[in-house]
Design a protein around this motif. Structure first.
Motif, mmCIF file in Angstrom:
data_model
loop_
_atom_site.group_PDB
_atom_site.id
_atom_site.type_symbol
_atom_site.label_atom_id
_atom_site.label_comp_id
_atom_site.label_asym_id
_atom_site.label_seq_id
_atom_site.Cartn_x
_atom_site.Cartn_y
_atom_site.Cartn_z
ATOM 1 N N PRO A 112 0.810 -1.232 0.000
ATOM 2 C CA PRO A 112 0.000 0.000 0.000
ATOM 3 C C PRO A 112 0.840 1.278 0.000
ATOM 4 O O PRO A 112 0.437 2.289 -0.564
ATOM 5 C CB PRO A 112 -0.834 -0.104 1.276
ATOM 6 N N TYR A 113 2.022 1.221 0.633
ATOM 7 C CA TYR A 113 2.904 2.396 0.644
ATOM 8 C C TYR A 113 3.290 2.785 -0.773
ATOM 9 O O TYR A 113 3.186 3.943 -1.163
ATOM 10 C CB TYR A 113 4.141 2.109 1.492
ATOM 11 N N TRP A 114 3.740 1.823 -1.552
ATOM 12 C CA TRP A 114 4.195 2.139 -2.903
ATOM 13 C C TRP A 114 3.034 2.499 -3.824
ATOM 14 O O TRP A 114 3.208 3.291 -4.759
ATOM 15 C CB TRP A 114 5.022 0.990 -3.478
ATOM 16 N N GLU A 115 1.848 1.927 -3.575
ATOM 17 C CA GLU A 115 0.683 2.314 -4.370
ATOM 18 C C GLU A 115 0.306 3.772 -4.090
ATOM 19 O O GLU A 115 0.068 4.548 -5.018
ATOM 20 C CB GLU A 115 -0.489 1.393 -4.061
ATOM 21 N N LEU A 116 0.243 4.130 -2.820
ATOM 22 C CA LEU A 116 -0.074 5.515 -2.473
ATOM 23 C C LEU A 116 1.035 6.462 -2.899
ATOM 24 O O LEU A 116 0.776 7.579 -3.349
ATOM 25 C CB LEU A 116 -0.321 5.619 -0.960
ATOM 26 N N TYR A 117 2.289 6.020 -2.807
ATOM 27 C CA TYR A 117 3.422 6.827 -3.249
ATOM 28 C C TYR A 117 3.324 7.113 -4.740
ATOM 29 O O TYR A 117 3.573 8.235 -5.195
ATOM 30 C CB TYR A 117 4.725 6.096 -2.924
ATOM 31 N N ALA A 118 2.942 6.101 -5.535
ATOM 32 C CA ALA A 118 2.820 6.296 -6.981
ATOM 33 C C ALA A 118 1.707 7.296 -7.310
ATOM 34 O O ALA A 118 1.868 8.137 -8.197
ATOM 35 C CB ALA A 118 2.551 4.957 -7.664
ATOM 36 N N ILE A 119 0.606 7.209 -6.599
ATOM 37 C CA ILE A 119 -0.506 8.135 -6.841
ATOM 38 C C ILE A 119 -0.090 9.567 -6.520
ATOM 39 O O ILE A 119 -0.294 10.484 -7.323
ATOM 40 C CB ILE A 119 -1.735 7.721 -6.015
ATOM 41 N N LEU A 120 0.514 9.757 -5.338
ATOM 42 C CA LEU A 120 0.889 11.117 -4.938
ATOM 43 C C LEU A 120 2.047 11.664 -5.761
ATOM 44 O O LEU A 120 2.084 12.852 -6.076
ATOM 45 C CB LEU A 120 1.235 11.143 -3.451
ATOM 46 N N SER A 121 2.999 10.817 -6.136
ATOM 47 C CA SER A 121 4.119 11.313 -6.940
ATOM 48 C C SER A 121 3.667 11.642 -8.359
ATOM 49 O O SER A 121 4.178 12.589 -8.964
ATOM 50 C CB SER A 121 5.248 10.300 -6.964
ATOM 51 N N SER A 122 2.711 10.879 -8.891
ATOM 52 C CA SER A 122 2.212 11.230 -10.227
ATOM 53 C C SER A 122 1.451 12.554 -10.178
ATOM 54 O O SER A 122 1.525 13.353 -11.113
ATOM 55 C CB SER A 122 1.330 10.115 -10.780
ATOM 56 N N TYR A 123 0.703 12.772 -9.101
ATOM 57 C CA TYR A 123 0.015 14.057 -8.942
ATOM 58 C C TYR A 123 1.024 15.200 -8.847
ATOM 59 O O TYR A 123 0.844 16.250 -9.468
ATOM 60 C CB TYR A 123 -0.872 14.017 -7.702
ATOM 61 N N ALA A 124 2.093 14.979 -8.090
ATOM 62 C CA ALA A 124 3.115 16.025 -7.947
ATOM 63 C C ALA A 124 3.851 16.252 -9.258
ATOM 64 O O ALA A 124 4.190 17.395 -9.590
ATOM 65 C CB ALA A 124 4.095 15.644 -6.843
ATOM 66 N N SER A 125 4.098 15.199 -10.026
ATOM 67 C CA SER A 125 4.809 15.382 -11.296
ATOM 68 C C SER A 125 3.919 16.074 -12.331
ATOM 69 O O SER A 125 4.423 16.799 -13.191
ATOM 70 C CB SER A 125 5.311 14.043 -11.830
ATOM 71 N N ARG A 126 2.603 15.845 -12.274
ATOM 72 C CA ARG A 126 1.697 16.567 -13.181
ATOM 73 C C ARG A 126 1.694 18.060 -12.879
ATOM 74 O O ARG A 126 1.524 18.883 -13.775
ATOM 75 C CB ARG A 126 0.282 16.012 -13.054
ATOM 76 N N ARG A 127 1.870 18.393 -11.617
ATOM 77 C CA ARG A 127 1.914 19.815 -11.248
ATOM 78 C C ARG A 127 3.291 20.409 -11.510
ATOM 79 O O ARG A 127 3.480 21.606 -11.393
ATOM 80 C CB ARG A 127 1.578 19.979 -9.764
ATOM 81 N N GLY A 128 4.269 19.564 -11.847
ATOM 82 C CA GLY A 128 5.608 20.048 -12.143
ATOM 83 C C GLY A 128 6.471 20.267 -10.920
ATOM 84 O O GLY A 128 7.514 20.906 -11.002
ATOM 85 N N SER A 129 6.048 19.749 -9.789
ATOM 86 C CA SER A 129 6.835 19.964 -8.568
ATOM 87 C C SER A 129 7.206 18.645 -7.907
ATOM 88 O O SER A 129 7.204 18.524 -6.691
ATOM 89 C CB SER A 129 6.036 20.819 -7.584
ATOM 90 N N TYR A 130 7.525 17.620 -8.719
ATOM 91 C CA TYR A 130 7.850 16.306 -8.167
ATOM 92 C C TYR A 130 9.092 16.358 -7.280
ATOM 93 O O TYR A 130 9.103 15.823 -6.183
ATOM 94 C CB TYR A 130 8.043 15.290 -9.288
ATOM 95 N N TYR A 131 10.154 16.991 -7.764
ATOM 96 C CA TYR A 131 11.396 17.027 -6.987
ATOM 97 C C TYR A 131 11.239 17.850 -5.715
ATOM 98 O O TYR A 131 11.814 17.526 -4.681
ATOM 99 C CB TYR A 131 12.553 17.550 -7.848
#
Length: 122
Positions: free
Chosen positions: A48-67
């Motif tokens: 579940p950690y990596w599933e939630l991490y993938a969801i939140l990181s994809s959201y952050a990368s769409r906003r352009g602020s992943y790093y």
């Protein structure tokens, strides 16, 4: 011969030798049990950690602020969302306690062989 334990600041002799050994062994056994509980909790939350991490990181990368999200501790926020603060705090407290109690195992060895700390240092 009595043994002076520098960690507990107490003399270990014939009357309290058994209590000293039991204190050290049960203390370390309890801390190792805590590490097993932490490992179990991490094992349960791994997928579940990596599933939630993938969801939140994809959201952050769409906003352009992943790093920025990653550097600001986004992975810790995911861990907090899954487990709360209890597991990381238990892990930190267990590691600190093991660092404090682990030298007592050497003191048990000294007490069982009848040597003192002063005799072991040259």
């Amino acid at each position: 011969m009595d043994h002076y334990c520098v960690v507990t600041e107490n003399i270990v002799g014939a009357r309290n030798h058994g209590y000293f050994v039991l204190m050290v062994l049960f203390g370390n056994a309890g801390l190792l049990y805590a590490l097993l509980v932490i490992a179990w909790a991490v094992g349960v939350a791994w997928k579940p950690y990596w599933e939630l991490y993938a969801i939140l990181s994809s959201y952050a990368s769409r906003r352009g602020s992943y790093y920025q999200w990653l550097l600001m501790g986004g992975h810790l926020h995911v861990l907090k969302a899954l487990l709360g603060w209890e597991v990381p705090l238990l892990f930190f407290a267990t590691v600190v306690s093991l660092i404090v109690l682990a030298p007592l195992l050497k003191q048990v060895h000294y007490a069982c062989t009848g040597t003192t700390v002063l005799e072991t240092t040259t």
